[in-house]
Write a protein that holds these residues in place. Structure first.
Motif, PDB file in Angstrom:
ATOM      1  N   ASP A  75      -8.319  78.112  72.030  1.00 57.01           N
ATOM      2  CA  ASP A  75      -9.355  77.974  73.039  1.00 57.01           C
ATOM      3  C   ASP A  75      -9.764  76.509  73.141  1.00 57.01           C
ATOM      4  OD1 ASP A  75     -11.039  78.919  74.971  1.00 57.01           O
ATOM      5  OD2 ASP A  75     -12.642  79.362  73.562  1.00 57.01           O
ATOM      6  N   ILE A  76      -9.766  75.967  74.353  1.00 56.69           N
ATOM      7  CA  ILE A  76     -10.079  74.551  74.522  1.00 56.69           C
ATOM      8  C   ILE A  76     -11.328  74.315  75.345  1.00 56.69           C
ATOM      9  CG2 ILE A  76      -7.665  73.861  74.302  1.00 56.69           C
ATOM     10  CD1 ILE A  76      -7.732  73.443  77.388  1.00 56.69           C
ATOM     11  N   ASP A  77     -12.221  75.312  75.420  1.00 53.58           N
ATOM     12  CA  ASP A  77     -13.406  75.127  76.252  1.00 53.58           C
ATOM     13  C   ASP A  77     -14.356  74.082  75.678  1.00 53.58           C
ATOM     14  OD1 ASP A  77     -14.146  76.623  74.115  1.00 53.58           O
ATOM     15  OD2 ASP A  77     -15.231  78.144  75.265  1.00 53.58           O
ATOM     16  N   TYR A  78     -14.139  73.640  74.445  1.00 55.80           N
ATOM     17  CA  TYR A  78     -14.953  72.575  73.885  1.00 55.80           C
ATOM     18  C   TYR A  78     -14.520  71.195  74.406  1.00 55.80           C
ATOM     19  CZ  TYR A  78     -10.949  71.913  70.834  1.00 55.80           C
ATOM     20  OH  TYR A  78      -9.682  71.696  70.361  1.00 55.80           O
ATOM     21  N   VAL A  79     -13.309  71.086  74.963  1.00 60.55           N
ATOM     22  CA  VAL A  79     -12.810  69.819  75.487  1.00 60.55           C
ATOM     23  C   VAL A  79     -13.208  69.645  76.950  1.00 60.55           C
ATOM     24  CG1 VAL A  79     -10.753  68.451  75.964  1.00 60.55           C
ATOM     25  CG2 VAL A  79     -10.878  69.808  73.877  1.00 60.55           C
ATOM     26  N   VAL A  80     -12.994  70.683  77.731  1.00 60.05           N
ATOM     27  CA  VAL A  80     -13.291  70.641  79.161  1.00 60.05           C
ATOM     28  C   VAL A  80     -14.214  71.805  79.479  1.00 60.05           C
ATOM     29  CG1 VAL A  80     -12.318  70.777  81.481  1.00 60.05           C
ATOM     30  CG2 VAL A  80     -11.062  69.600  79.681  1.00 60.05           C
ATOM     31  N   TRP A  81     -15.321  71.512  80.157  1.00 62.19           N
ATOM     32  CA  TRP A  81     -16.259  72.564  80.487  1.00 62.19           C
ATOM     33  C   TRP A  81     -15.615  73.608  81.376  1.00 62.19           C
ATOM     34  CZ3 TRP A  81     -18.410  74.136  85.210  1.00 62.19           C
ATOM     35  CH2 TRP A  81     -19.442  75.058  85.091  1.00 62.19           C
ATOM     36  N   ASN A  82     -15.821  74.853  81.055  1.00 64.21           N
ATOM     37  CA  ASN A  82     -15.361  75.999  81.830  1.00 64.21           C
ATOM     38  C   ASN A  82     -13.840  76.059  81.939  1.00 64.21           C
ATOM     39  OD1 ASN A  82     -15.918  78.370  83.123  1.00 64.21           O
ATOM     40  ND2 ASN A  82     -16.244  77.445  85.137  1.00 64.21           N
ATOM     41  N   MET A  92     -10.244  77.475  81.559  1.00 63.65           N
ATOM     42  CA  MET A  92      -9.708  78.833  81.465  1.00 63.65           C
ATOM     43  C   MET A  92      -8.203  78.759  81.410  1.00 63.65           C
ATOM     44  SD  MET A  92     -11.991  80.949  84.082  1.00 63.65           S
ATOM     45  CE  MET A  92     -13.751  81.035  83.897  1.00 63.65           C
ATOM     46  N   GLY A  93      -7.610  79.745  80.800  1.00 64.16           N
ATOM     47  CA  GLY A  93      -6.166  79.795  80.700  1.00 64.16           C
ATOM     48  C   GLY A  93      -5.725  79.716  79.252  1.00 64.16           C
ATOM     49  N   ASN A  94      -4.436  79.547  79.086  1.00 64.65           N
ATOM     50  CA  ASN A  94      -3.872  79.443  77.748  1.00 64.65           C
ATOM     51  C   ASN A  94      -2.812  78.347  77.734  1.00 64.65           C
ATOM     52  OD1 ASN A  94      -1.695  80.582  79.065  1.00 64.65           O
ATOM     53  ND2 ASN A  94      -2.065  82.628  78.271  1.00 64.65           N
ATOM     54  N   ILE A 108      11.844  69.914  82.531  1.00 64.31           N
ATOM     55  CA  ILE A 108      12.309  70.941  81.592  1.00 64.31           C
ATOM     56  C   ILE A 108      12.377  70.380  80.185  1.00 64.31           C
ATOM     57  CG2 ILE A 108      14.310  72.357  80.966  1.00 64.31           C
ATOM     58  CD1 ILE A 108      14.770  72.689  84.030  1.00 64.31           C
ATOM     59  N   ASN A 109      12.843  69.158  80.045  1.00 64.71           N
ATOM     60  CA  ASN A 109      12.895  68.514  78.727  1.00 64.71           C
ATOM     61  C   ASN A 109      11.498  68.398  78.120  1.00 64.71           C
ATOM     62  OD1 ASN A 109      14.042  67.132  76.527  1.00 64.71           O
ATOM     63  ND2 ASN A 109      13.565  65.166  77.478  1.00 64.71           N
ATOM     64  N   SER A 110      10.521  68.048  78.928  1.00 64.28           N
ATOM     65  CA  SER A 110       9.156  67.923  78.421  1.00 64.28           C
ATOM     66  C   SER A 110       8.577  69.272  78.030  1.00 64.28           C
ATOM     67  CB  SER A 110       8.260  67.265  79.470  1.00 64.28           C
ATOM     68  OG  SER A 110       8.668  65.942  79.696  1.00 64.28           O
ATOM     69  N   VAL A 111       8.927  70.333  78.758  1.00 66.09           N
ATOM     70  CA  VAL A 111       8.455  71.670  78.393  1.00 66.09           C
ATOM     71  C   VAL A 111       9.063  72.086  77.073  1.00 66.09           C
ATOM     72  CG1 VAL A 111       8.579  74.110  79.023  1.00 66.09           C
ATOM     73  CG2 VAL A 111       7.959  72.439  80.742  1.00 66.09           C
ATOM     74  N   VAL A 112      10.367  71.874  76.923  1.00 63.01           N
ATOM     75  CA  VAL A 112      11.066  72.281  75.699  1.00 63.01           C
ATOM     76  C   VAL A 112      10.526  71.508  74.490  1.00 63.01           C
ATOM     77  CG1 VAL A 112      13.309  72.244  74.528  1.00 63.01           C
ATOM     78  CG2 VAL A 112      13.142  73.038  76.898  1.00 63.01           C
ATOM     79  N   ARG A 113      10.285  70.222  74.656  1.00 65.27           N
ATOM     80  CA  ARG A 113       9.780  69.406  73.548  1.00 65.27           C
ATOM     81  C   ARG A 113       8.305  69.611  73.268  1.00 65.27           C
ATOM     82  NH1 ARG A 113      11.382  63.411  74.615  1.00 65.27           N
ATOM     83  NH2 ARG A 113       9.571  63.302  73.295  1.00 65.27           N
ATOM     84  N   GLY A 114       7.595  70.248  74.190  1.00 68.55           N
ATOM     85  CA  GLY A 114       6.167  70.482  74.009  1.00 68.55           C
ATOM     86  C   GLY A 114       5.317  69.278  74.345  1.00 68.55           C
ATOM     87  N   ASP A 115       5.822  68.374  75.164  1.00 68.82           N
ATOM     88  CA  ASP A 115       5.080  67.159  75.487  1.00 68.82           C
ATOM     89  C   ASP A 115       3.842  67.411  76.331  1.00 68.82           C
ATOM     90  OD1 ASP A 115       6.968  65.706  74.125  1.00 68.82           O
ATOM     91  OD2 ASP A 115       8.084  65.116  75.914  1.00 68.82           O
ATOM     92  N   PHE A 116       3.806  68.513  77.078  1.00 65.68           N
ATOM     93  CA  PHE A 116       2.682  68.771  77.965  1.00 65.68           C
ATOM     94  C   PHE A 116       1.461  69.301  77.229  1.00 65.68           C
ATOM     95  CE2 PHE A 116       5.928  69.490  81.523  1.00 65.68           C
ATOM     96  CZ  PHE A 116       5.830  68.186  81.927  1.00 65.68           C
ATOM     97  N   ASN A 117       1.600  69.697  75.990  1.00 66.89           N
ATOM     98  CA  ASN A 117       0.503  70.328  75.260  1.00 66.89           C
ATOM     99  C   ASN A 117       0.045  69.522  74.057  1.00 66.89           C
ATOM    100  OD1 ASN A 117       0.217  72.651  76.874  1.00 66.89           O
ATOM    101  ND2 ASN A 117       2.142  73.378  76.040  1.00 66.89           N
ATOM    102  N   GLU A 118       0.234  68.248  74.076  1.00 70.83           N
ATOM    103  CA  GLU A 118      -0.186  67.441  72.936  1.00 70.83           C
ATOM    104  C   GLU A 118      -1.574  66.911  73.135  1.00 70.83           C
ATOM    105  OE1 GLU A 118       2.665  64.449  72.003  1.00 70.83           O
ATOM    106  OE2 GLU A 118       4.143  65.917  71.474  1.00 70.83           O
TER     107      GLU A 118
END
Length: 85
Positions: free
Chosen positions: A1-8, A10-12, A75-85
Motif C-alpha cells: 500500500d502506497i497511500d502514505y506517499v501519494v494522497w488517495n 489507488m491500485g496495486n 517491455i525490458n523495463s517491465v521485466v526488469r522491474g524498473d517502473f516500480n522502484e
C-alpha cells in the motif's frame, strides 16, 4: 500500500506497472515520431527526394525505429522491474 506517499493513491503494483508502460510508450513514441517527421521533411526539402524514394528507402525506418524502440525498451523495463522502484 502506497497511500502514505501519494494522497488517495489507488491500485496495486500491476496497475502502476501498466500505467508506467503506457506512459513510456506514449511519451517516447511521440518524441521518436517527431524526430521521424523531422527526418522526413529533411529528405523532402533539402535532399529533394520523391515520395517513391522516401517510401522505399527511409519510410520503414521512420516507422520501425519508434515502434520497435518503445516496445522493446518498455517491455525490458517491465521485466526488469524498473517502473516500480
Amino acid at each position: 500500500d502506497i497511500d502514505y506517499v501519494v494522497w488517495n493513491a489507488m491500485g496495486n503494483q500491476a496497475s502502476c506497472t501498466a500505467q508506467n508502460f503506457c506512459w513510456w510508450v506514449g511519451v517516447m513514441g511521440a518524441l521518436l515520431y517527431a524526430a521521424s517527421l523531422n527526418l522526413y521533411y529533411l529528405a523532402t526539402v533539402k535532399h529533394n527526394m520523391t515520395e517513391e524514394q522516401i517510401r522505399k528507402r527511409i519510410e520503414p525506418f521512420l516507422h520501425g525505429v519508434p515502434i520497435l524502440f518503445t516496445a522493446i525498451a518498455g517491455i525490458n523495463s517491465v521485466v526488469r522491474g524498473d517502473f516500480n522502484e
